[in-house]
Motif scaffolding. Structure first.
Motif, PDB file in Angstrom:
ATOM      1  N   GLU A 122       0.792  -1.025  -0.093  1.00  0.00           N
ATOM      2  CA  GLU A 122      -0.083  -0.108   0.062  1.00  0.00           C
ATOM      3  C   GLU A 122       0.794   1.154  -0.077  1.00  0.00           C
TER       4      GLU A 122
ATOM      5  N   ARG B 280       0.331   3.485  -2.741  1.00  0.00           N
ATOM      6  CA  ARG B 280      -0.926   4.317  -2.882  1.00  0.00           C
ATOM      7  C   ARG B 280      -0.905   5.552  -1.860  1.00  0.00           C
TER       8      ARG B 280
ATOM      9  N   LEU C   8     -10.707   5.447  -4.085  1.00  0.00           N
ATOM     10  CA  LEU C   8     -10.964   6.121  -2.466  1.00  0.00           C
ATOM     11  C   LEU C   8      -9.921   6.346  -1.823  1.00  0.00           C
TER      12      LEU C   8
ATOM     13  N   SER D 264     -12.879   2.210   2.281  1.00  0.00           N
ATOM     14  CA  SER D 264     -13.154   1.298   1.391  1.00  0.00           C
ATOM     15  C   SER D 264     -14.728   1.235   1.292  1.00  0.00           C
ATOM     16  N   LYS D 265     -15.175   0.417   0.330  1.00  0.00           N
ATOM     17  CA  LYS D 265     -16.481   0.130   0.156  1.00  0.00           C
ATOM     18  C   LYS D 265     -17.252  -0.453   1.247  1.00  0.00           C
ATOM     19  N   ASP D 266     -16.527  -0.781   2.303  1.00  0.00           N
ATOM     20  CA  ASP D 266     -17.038  -1.647   3.228  1.00  0.00           C
ATOM     21  C   ASP D 266     -17.114  -0.688   4.699  1.00  0.00           C
ATOM     22  N   ASN D 267     -16.658   0.518   4.432  1.00  0.00           N
ATOM     23  CA  ASN D 267     -16.627   1.411   5.697  1.00  0.00           C
ATOM     24  C   ASN D 267     -16.947   2.787   5.363  1.00  0.00           C
TER      25      ASN D 267
ATOM     26  N   GLU E 284     -16.646   0.510  -6.729  1.00  0.00           N
ATOM     27  CA  GLU E 284     -15.676  -0.448  -7.176  1.00  0.00           C
ATOM     28  C   GLU E 284     -14.555   0.635  -7.111  1.00  0.00           C
ATOM     29  N   SER E 285     -13.320   0.238  -6.344  1.00  0.00           N
ATOM     30  CA  SER E 285     -12.220   1.294  -6.341  1.00  0.00           C
ATOM     31  C   SER E 285     -10.938   0.441  -6.428  1.00  0.00           C
ATOM     32  N   ASP E 286     -10.095   1.306  -7.206  1.00  0.00           N
ATOM     33  CA  ASP E 286      -8.823   0.585  -7.152  1.00  0.00           C
ATOM     34  C   ASP E 286      -7.828   1.774  -7.142  1.00  0.00           C
TER      35      ASP E 286
ATOM     36  N   GLN F 216     -22.488  -1.646   7.699  1.00  0.00           N
ATOM     37  CA  GLN F 216     -21.020  -1.450   7.884  1.00  0.00           C
ATOM     38  C   GLN F 216     -20.445  -1.227   9.340  1.00  0.00           C
TER      39      GLN F 216
END
Length: 548
Positions: free
Chosen positions: A128, A131, A316, A321-324, A371-373, A430
């Motif tokens: 990471e 990023r 993001l 993330s999509k989960d938080n 969807e994120s990358d 979440q």
């Protein structure tokens, strides 16, 4: 009681003195703050306390030693503005600032990297680091002065319009409005030391000037028919609009986003938009506000017969993330977000996803798909409402009860699922644990809007049948909400006619009941001796006990 957040930490004096001192952990805290947006650390106030101990005294030597040790244990971490305070109770404590490491990655001297997510320090793995480095460049982008351009070199009409809008905004304090023109522009980081920042050029520049910064906003709007064929295309790539005017122009021109579907509503018809205006606004603003301006790429708005997809350059922000995304707050372009908020264009502090979830719940729609990358973020919103029954009950509850945003979101989820397990509901909201779910459902239970069945992780939530009765909605019978003892009786009745059957065979015959409920009830009946299980686990068959 002191409250920690993403920018503030409180530590006991024991953390930096005596045998219980833990400078290693404190150094990690400094690193995670530096890699985010900086923050303040207060030393000398115990956990869950408001004030320092009365007899506590702190000498200058302690403060200097703490800062020295932390500087020895960290790299690329700036510590500044150390200050000692004397509380009215006589106790002392001190604080210091951790500066954001905008250009480099802060680490401990042992090479560990951390970043602040919410109020927690999270380790950053080697995969990471790329990023994180990209995020740092993105965070710094707004404040860079790429050209030696003063305020008189750009479009003064844009400058005048901005100042007028800010001074007329209800979201701006009188203190800020009282600043002179130059002070206001400096306050919003549009100019630094008399020069236009990237943000200032993005807002005030002539088209050619905006086109020179890396990288301005360009948008493509594409519409497809039922066959997936492109039938309309618009683009905004000539850089002649500032972010505010661009957003308003898209909303005005993208007529396909304003389509609606009619549903029966008693004697009348109710129009439900394919996409609520608030949802469109938040998604468009997010695409502009959270775009990574350090990489090239267009914002894509793609409208299909059944969905809307919005894609922007850069995934993001780090830690989200999509989960938080419903709970975490992390700004990639904080000064642009501040402007958009103060102009009344966005929620501001967060990503606006709490508002998006609320509006989708009100309209009986499913939540956005994310969807994120590293290079892009795509958000998909479905245009269809689940069914008119769900819409009717949500509409009735909204009109007859005063609900918070959280309660509206929960009500929408439960109405769509008919019946939902506590574990599934926590996942959709979440929430890290079922314990926190009580803050979301407690009042709904008290008001008898929801009812619960079962205990602990086996708890199920349903809309109270009395609500349906009061709403006078023509409800189609559904086995999804059948009570456990009735489901058990139904399975017994089924096995009278089909003798030895597998779990899946029973499930198929019963129809509108989840396989989880069928399985749970079968296991219970076996344990009670009502059913007999025969054969290996994979091909196990169930039949009634002989005494049944």
């Amino acid at each position: 009681m002191n409250t920690e957040n993403k920018n503030t930490e409180y530590k006991s004096l024991k953390k930096v003195t005596g045998k219980s001192a833990d400078f290693k952990a404190l150094a990690e805290t400094c690193v995670c703050l530096a890699n985010a947006q900086g923050g303040m650390i207060f030393i000398g106030i115990e956990d869950e306390a408001d004030v320092p101990p009365q007899a506590q005294k702190i000498g200058d030597g302690v403060i200097n030693e703490v800062l020295k040790r932390l500087r020895d244990l960290t790299d690329s971490v700036g510590l500044a503005n150390a200050e000692r305070f004397a509380h009215e109770n006589g106790g002392e404590y001190f604080s210091f600032s951790v500066l954001p490491s905008s250009r480099t990655i802060a680490t401990t001297t042992s090479g560990k990297v951390f970043i602040r997510v919410g109020d927690e320090c999270v380790p950053v793995g080697s995969d990471e680091l790329t990023r994180l480095a990209a995020e740092k460049n993105a965070f710094q982008w707004e404040l860079v002065t790429p050209f030696k351009m003063g305020i008189n070199d750009v479009n003064l009409k844009e400058v005048s319009s901005f100042l007028k809008d800010i001074r007329a905004s209800k979201k701006v304090s009188d203190f800020v409005k009282a600043k002179n023109d130059t002070e206001l522009l400096e306050h919003y980081m549009l100019i630094r030391d008399g020069l236009l920042t990237n943000l200032g050029i993005l807002w005030f520049g002539f088209p050619a000037q905006r086109g020179r910064i890396a990288y301005p906003i360009s948008v493509q709007y594409l519409v497809y028919n039922d066959k997936g064929e492109k039938i309309r295309k618009l683009n905004w790539s000539n850089f002649d609009l500032n972010p505010k005017d661009l957003l308003l122009e898209i909303e005005k021109t993208a007529v396909e986003l304003n389509y609606a579907t009619e549903f029966p509503n008693g004697l009348f018809r109710k129009q439900v938009p394919h996409y609520a205006k608030e949802v469109i606004r938040e998604l468009l603003v997010n695409a502009v506000a959270h775009k990574r301006y350090t990489i090239s790429g267009d914002v894509f708005i793609e409208v299909y017969s059944d969905r809307l997809e919005i894609t922007n350059p850069g995934g993001l922000p780090m830690g989200i993330s999509k989960d938080n995304i419903l709970h975490e707050r992390q700004r990639r372009n904080p000064h642009l977000i501040n402007i958009l908020h103060d102009l009344g264009l966005m929620e501001g502090e967060g990503s606006g996803y709490d508002l998006i979830f609320e509006k989708l719940s009100r309209d009986g729609k499913t939540f956005p798909e994310i969807e994120s990358d590293l290079n892009k973020l795509k958000v998909t919103v479905r245009s269809n409402t689940v069914d008119d029954e769900v819409l009717g009950i949500i509409d009735f509850i909204s009109n007859n009860y005063s609900l918070t945003q959280k309660e509206i979101i929960v009500t929408g989820i439960v109405a769509q699922h008919k019946k939902i397990m506590t574990t599934t509901l926590s996942h959709l909201l979440q929430l890290p644990s079922e314990d926190r779910l009580r803050n979301w459902v407690g009042t709904l239970i008290q008001q008898s809007i929801l009812i619960s069945r079962g205990i602990k992780k086996g708890t199920e939530y349903l809309i109270n049948p009395k609500i349906y009765s009061s709403a006078k909605i023509n409800i189609k019978p559904s086995l999804k909400t059948i009570e456990p003892h009735r489901l058990g009786a139904l399975i017994e009745e089924d096995l009278k006619y089909h003798l030895s059957s597998s779990k899946s065979e029973i499930h198929v015959r019963l129809g509108d009941i989840s396989i989880q409920d069928v399985q749970k009830t079968i296991y219970k009946l076996v344990k009670e001796g009502v059913l007999i299980a025969e054969g290996p686990k994979k091909n196990r068959k169930y039949s009634l006990a002989k005494n049944k």
